[in-house]
Design a protein around this motif. Structure first.
Motif, PDB file in Angstrom:
ATOM      1  N   PHE A 105     -18.860 136.106  25.412  1.00  0.00           N
ATOM      2  CA  PHE A 105     -19.858 136.743  25.285  1.00  0.00           C
ATOM      3  C   PHE A 105     -20.049 138.511  26.054  1.00  0.00           C
ATOM      4  N   TYR A 106     -20.973 137.504  27.547  1.00  0.00           N
ATOM      5  CA  TYR A 106     -20.999 138.073  28.939  1.00  0.00           C
ATOM      6  C   TYR A 106     -20.268 139.382  29.013  1.00  0.00           C
ATOM      7  N   HIS A 107     -19.049 138.999  28.723  1.00  0.00           N
ATOM      8  CA  HIS A 107     -18.429 140.294  28.831  1.00  0.00           C
ATOM      9  C   HIS A 107     -18.893 141.873  27.956  1.00  0.00           C
ATOM     10  N   TYR A 108     -19.363 141.568  26.808  1.00  0.00           N
ATOM     11  CA  TYR A 108     -19.543 142.235  26.022  1.00  0.00           C
ATOM     12  C   TYR A 108     -21.420 143.272  26.905  1.00  0.00           C
ATOM     13  N   PHE A 109     -21.962 142.046  26.889  1.00  0.00           N
ATOM     14  CA  PHE A 109     -23.173 142.051  27.105  1.00  0.00           C
ATOM     15  C   PHE A 109     -23.992 141.168  28.712  1.00  0.00           C
ATOM     16  N   PRO A 110     -24.181 142.437  29.315  1.00  0.00           N
ATOM     17  CA  PRO A 110     -25.117 141.204  30.655  1.00  0.00           C
ATOM     18  C   PRO A 110     -26.309 140.615  30.203  1.00  0.00           C
ATOM     19  N   LYS A 111     -26.313 140.414  29.658  1.00  0.00           N
ATOM     20  CA  LYS A 111     -28.253 139.860  28.875  1.00  0.00           C
ATOM     21  C   LYS A 111     -28.151 139.420  27.957  1.00  0.00           C
ATOM     22  N   TRP A 112     -28.663 138.626  27.391  1.00  0.00           N
ATOM     23  CA  TRP A 112     -29.088 137.866  26.230  1.00  0.00           C
ATOM     24  C   TRP A 112     -30.287 138.835  25.435  1.00  0.00           C
TER      25      TRP A 112
END
Length: 184
Positions: free
Chosen positions: A42-49
């Motif tokens: 998930f964090y590969h695409y989004f640096p944070k929530w």
């Protein structure tokens, strides 16, 4: 675990979660579980929530409003445009829409996007009806009715009978004739 995802796939998962569980159910663990990925993927695409949630709301606006309304521009017949608007309204992810409206009460950024979506939808309806009736005030009045009908459907606890929503919208569209000024 799968790692073959795109941001849009994560956003669609988020909309499904909002539909199924409401705003309170939108959690990283649930997005990852339903997507079949680890939080690292998930964090590969989004640096944070917050990058994800901001992207989700923007994706919803673009995919469920901006793109659909832009598609109406090629239809010269206002009645055909209005029929297409009704089809769009019936096909929206109503559970997700209700959850986003709840979310907008808690987050000013989401509230701004919600207000923009409401305005774009309102304007699309008002424009078509004003063209049909030759009266912008009548278009605005009808657009208010249509938005109230859609939002009321999404916020009610009567179930998700989209056939009833479609029937109500078509019935409302039948009232347009009464908005056309008569020559005296």
């Amino acid at each position: 675990m799968s790692t073959n995802h795109s941001p849009d796939a994560y956003y669609e998962t988020g909309l499904a979660i909002l539909s199924d569980l409401g705003f309170g159910g939108l959690k990283l663990a649930e997005v990852c579980r339903r997507s079949g990925v680890t939080s690292g993927s998930f964090y590969h695409y989004f640096p944070k929530w917050s990058a994800y949630t901001t992207g989700l709301i923007e994706y919803w606006r673009e995919d469920r409003t901006v793109r659909l309304i832009a598609g109406l521009d090629s239809e010269p017949d206002p009645w055909a445009r209005l029929r297409h608007i009704i089809e769009i309204g019936v096909s929206l992810p109503h559970g997700a829409e209700a959850a986003i409206r709840t979310w907008s009460r808690l987050d000013t950024a989401v509230r701004g996007v919600q207000a923009d979506v409401d305005r774009q939808r309102f304007d699309a309806v008002a424009s078509a009806v004003a063209e049909i009736t030759g009266d912008r005030d009548a278009g605005d009045l009808f657009a208010h009715w249509a938005v109230y009908l859609l939002v009321g459907f999404e916020q009610s606890n009567l179930g998700s009978d989209t056939a009833a929503l479609e029937q109500a919208m078509n019935r409302l569209a039948g009232e347009i004739e009464s908005l056309i000024p008569t020559a005296e």
